[in-house]
Scaffold this motif. Sequence first.
Motif, mmCIF file in Angstrom:
data_model
loop_
_atom_site.group_PDB
_atom_site.id
_atom_site.type_symbol
_atom_site.label_atom_id
_atom_site.label_comp_id
_atom_site.label_asym_id
_atom_site.label_seq_id
_atom_site.Cartn_x
_atom_site.Cartn_y
_atom_site.Cartn_z
ATOM 1 N N SER A 1 -4.230 11.661 2.054
ATOM 2 C CA SER A 1 -5.218 10.888 0.870
ATOM 3 C C SER A 1 -6.651 11.672 0.860
ATOM 4 O O SER A 1 -6.969 12.226 1.704
ATOM 5 N N MET B 1 2.517 3.609 1.933
ATOM 6 C CA MET B 1 2.442 3.782 3.418
ATOM 7 C C MET B 1 2.702 5.328 3.727
ATOM 8 O O MET B 1 2.708 5.721 4.957
ATOM 9 N N LEU C 1 1.663 -3.072 10.094
ATOM 10 C CA LEU C 1 1.633 -1.443 10.294
ATOM 11 C C LEU C 1 2.027 -1.163 11.743
ATOM 12 O O LEU C 1 3.063 -1.262 12.301
ATOM 13 N N GLN D 1 0.988 7.563 2.997
ATOM 14 C CA GLN D 1 -0.402 8.054 3.432
ATOM 15 C C GLN D 1 -1.172 7.667 4.803
ATOM 16 O O GLN D 1 -2.125 7.987 5.069
ATOM 17 N N SER D 2 -0.162 6.559 5.479
ATOM 18 C CA SER D 2 -0.915 5.784 6.467
ATOM 19 C C SER D 2 -1.014 6.548 7.959
ATOM 20 O O SER D 2 -1.849 6.077 8.523
ATOM 21 N N SER D 3 -0.226 7.710 8.033
ATOM 22 C CA SER D 3 -0.353 8.399 9.425
ATOM 23 C C SER D 3 -1.704 9.190 9.413
ATOM 24 O O SER D 3 -1.779 10.193 9.031
ATOM 25 N N ALA E 1 -5.909 7.004 4.803
ATOM 26 C CA ALA E 1 -5.899 5.519 4.293
ATOM 27 C C ALA E 1 -5.008 5.159 3.274
ATOM 28 O O ALA E 1 -4.809 6.062 2.390
ATOM 29 N N PRO E 2 -4.269 4.166 3.548
ATOM 30 C CA PRO E 2 -3.061 3.969 2.592
ATOM 31 C C PRO E 2 -3.347 3.305 1.319
ATOM 32 O O PRO E 2 -2.420 3.130 0.542
ATOM 33 N N TRP E 3 -4.712 2.886 1.231
ATOM 34 C CA TRP E 3 -4.913 2.201 -0.103
ATOM 35 C C TRP E 3 -5.507 3.209 -1.162
ATOM 36 O O TRP E 3 -5.903 4.106 -1.018
ATOM 37 N N MET F 1 0.976 -1.069 0.102
ATOM 38 C CA MET F 1 -0.132 -0.108 -0.089
ATOM 39 C C MET F 1 1.044 0.905 -0.091
ATOM 40 O O MET F 1 1.924 1.337 -0.111
#
Length: 811
Positions: free
Chosen positions: A451, A121, A219, A123-125, A128-130, A119
């Motif tokens: 995102s 990553m 994660l 964008q994960s903080s 959504a990282p997807w 994914m």
Amino acid sequence: MELAALDASGALSTRQISAADLRQLALDCGSQDAGLVEIARPGLDPQRDEILRNYPWTRTLLSFVVRMAREPLRGAPRSVANLEFHRAGHEIDEIGAHIVAKLEAHGIRAVNPSMGFPMEMNQSSGYAPWIVSHKPIAVEAGLGHMGIHRNLIHPKFGNFVLLGTVLMDVEVEDHDHPIDYNPCLECKLCVAACPVGAIGPDGSFNFSSCFTHNYREFLGGFSDWVEQIADARDALDYRKRIQETETSSMWQSLSYSANYKSAYCMAVCPAGEDVIGPYLQDKQRHLKEVVRPLQERAEPVYVVEGSDAEAVARRKFRNKTVKTVANGLRPRTIAGLLNFMPYVFQPNQSRGLNAIFHFKFTGAEQRDATITIKNRTFEIQDGFVGKADLRVTADAKTWLGFLAREKSLPLALIRGKIRIKGDPRLLLAFGKCFPAPGTRHKHIEIVPQPSLLKGEPARYRKNDPEVGKIRWQGKLVLAETADVTYNVKTFRFKAPDGAEIPFDYLPGQFLTLHIAPEGLPIKRSYTIASTPTWRDRIEITVKREDHGLVSRWLHDVLRPGDEVEIEAPNGTFTFTGKDAGSVVLIGGGVGITPMMSVARYLTETGWPGMVHLILGFRTPGDFIFRDEIAELQARNPNLRLTVTMSRANGEGWDGRQGQIDTALLAQSVPDIASQWAHVCGPPPMMDAVKAGLISLGLPEGQIRMEAFGTVKRDPTAKGALAMQVAGKVFFQASNTTAPVLAGATILEAAGEAGIFIDNACRSGTCGSCRVKLASGAVRMPVEEALTEEDKADGYILACQAEISGDVVVDA
């Protein structure tokens, strides 16, 4: 639609392609089902911007499913379950790649974002990282609906599926649409099996509880493990923090793909045409062989200290080892923080907190926000709304550092980086709602890219059991009220925009109000008294009970113009004229309301059958709908009316007097043994009427009943009523004795006494409330969740158990 293709010379040529061709392509490439959705579909609103940011040429989305084998997922060994998860996941990605290759060979641009990882990553903080969210696309493509456990349930394969999506630069002439029913059975087995209580019996979902445990080796859980290594003084210190088995498990995830720790909600789910058969044939076997082994499995359960999950895991699963960890959910931007707060809010930790918070963020990232926590619910709004109980002004970086435990709150207060106005205890209570432990690390700031996905928890959508369609839920406005008797009112609701009522229903069904009188969240159901032929309004008729919390609120507080959250329709106590050529409608008191709906409907539709309406009231002043019933008689020559008063009290009543008894039934309906009867009223009245009907030769299978006037208790005034007590229950483990009202269950008595007994379905099917009966006897209308071994060992279902004397239970 024309599909561009390259001919042998490399020049573009065209041929026709249909939606059927694309669905068949997905099947030919190995999927088990597929559907198509246009990019403009409203159901894709939350993720359209993110999709088009990455692939602006997307016009159609192809959603497809791969079926997983059930037994590997159902077994207690998670290694076997994970093997099947990863096998099917790789298959999804391979099928997507094959579809893309076929489309590219014909000159069509297409991509298949991964089923899971890898994914984005960065964008994960807090985001959504997807790239795409597969579940909502599958719902729009008609491949199923979300169950109460938030997994997609396919009508045929159940929730034993994984999903893929292909984005295409192609348009088709027709698309698929969501199915009009939800395959979810509402059996609540997923609630009973979840080791951290992430799935609520009311359809709620605690994201952070699920994330912390089930995704421990993904994660944030992986980040927490790395931080434990970095923070440990030496190997011995590390071993005190992380067991050898946990280290091995993490190595396994790194080597062979990250492993899910639970996914029990999928394992126990019996929904789907291919799945439900064995469950319906032997529910006890399903409980014994699938549900119980997962509940009783000895394993570590990972929770954040002070979270709702910790309380559930410690209380509900004493054979599991509860381990507090950090989950790595540390947003690095204010936008990410506000986006993610609804997902990490802990409702039970907010118990007793009712306040409005204004947050003003300054410095590198400026933002104003209002957060309202009330009745264990959370709402966030941009800007300042309402009067704040506490105002917080904070430098954005300082506040984020404080949340990550990288900056000191007292020091920030001294330096003015964080300022508060109001009771400081409210800030402590606020922080309790968002427990987030973690270790202190050297910080190297990498600002994540936001995102454009709009995160919003999906509401669970229930079915109406009578018609099998999804129930509507939303707000209607009270248009007006009408006095029917001195203590009975009709409440007339309409759509806020003046349009037709946004759902269909059958005469005799009920609606459910979602309200909070006196700040107490309550769901209360009332029969719809109006007829389905009235499309501009819907009505309920309610008697004001002196100790009725909801009826008093309706009569005394609710006013025309107020909006009310309503769920409808529901109920199987219906009659449309299709079941029989004539009908006997028997109502006692407010039990007239479903009968009125039926009588109105049959009259308005010109039903040719005979309608025998038999009503009983205390006094003529209690005669509900008296004038309108006379009007219905004038319009419907087939409507026969019989009314009796139990306490006429000299009020000028020259009609029948007494209860609705066998003699009155025989006199009112000469051929009653051949009729179809509907009975509604207080339970004692219904029992007497049913016995009378059976004695007159009416088969029990032709009698349908719905109760009004069950045991009433005012949740705001415990013990305010003097009612008949059936006995006392002694809770051994809690060393507490409590009275049990006649008609109440041990579970209800436990709730009144402050004793917690785990529960989910409250219908005797999931087995969550199973407790041991040490002495005494109980009556249980439903006990299908108990195995023969359970019964032999003395177990009962607290949600069903009614007593007729003193009992002792181990709770």
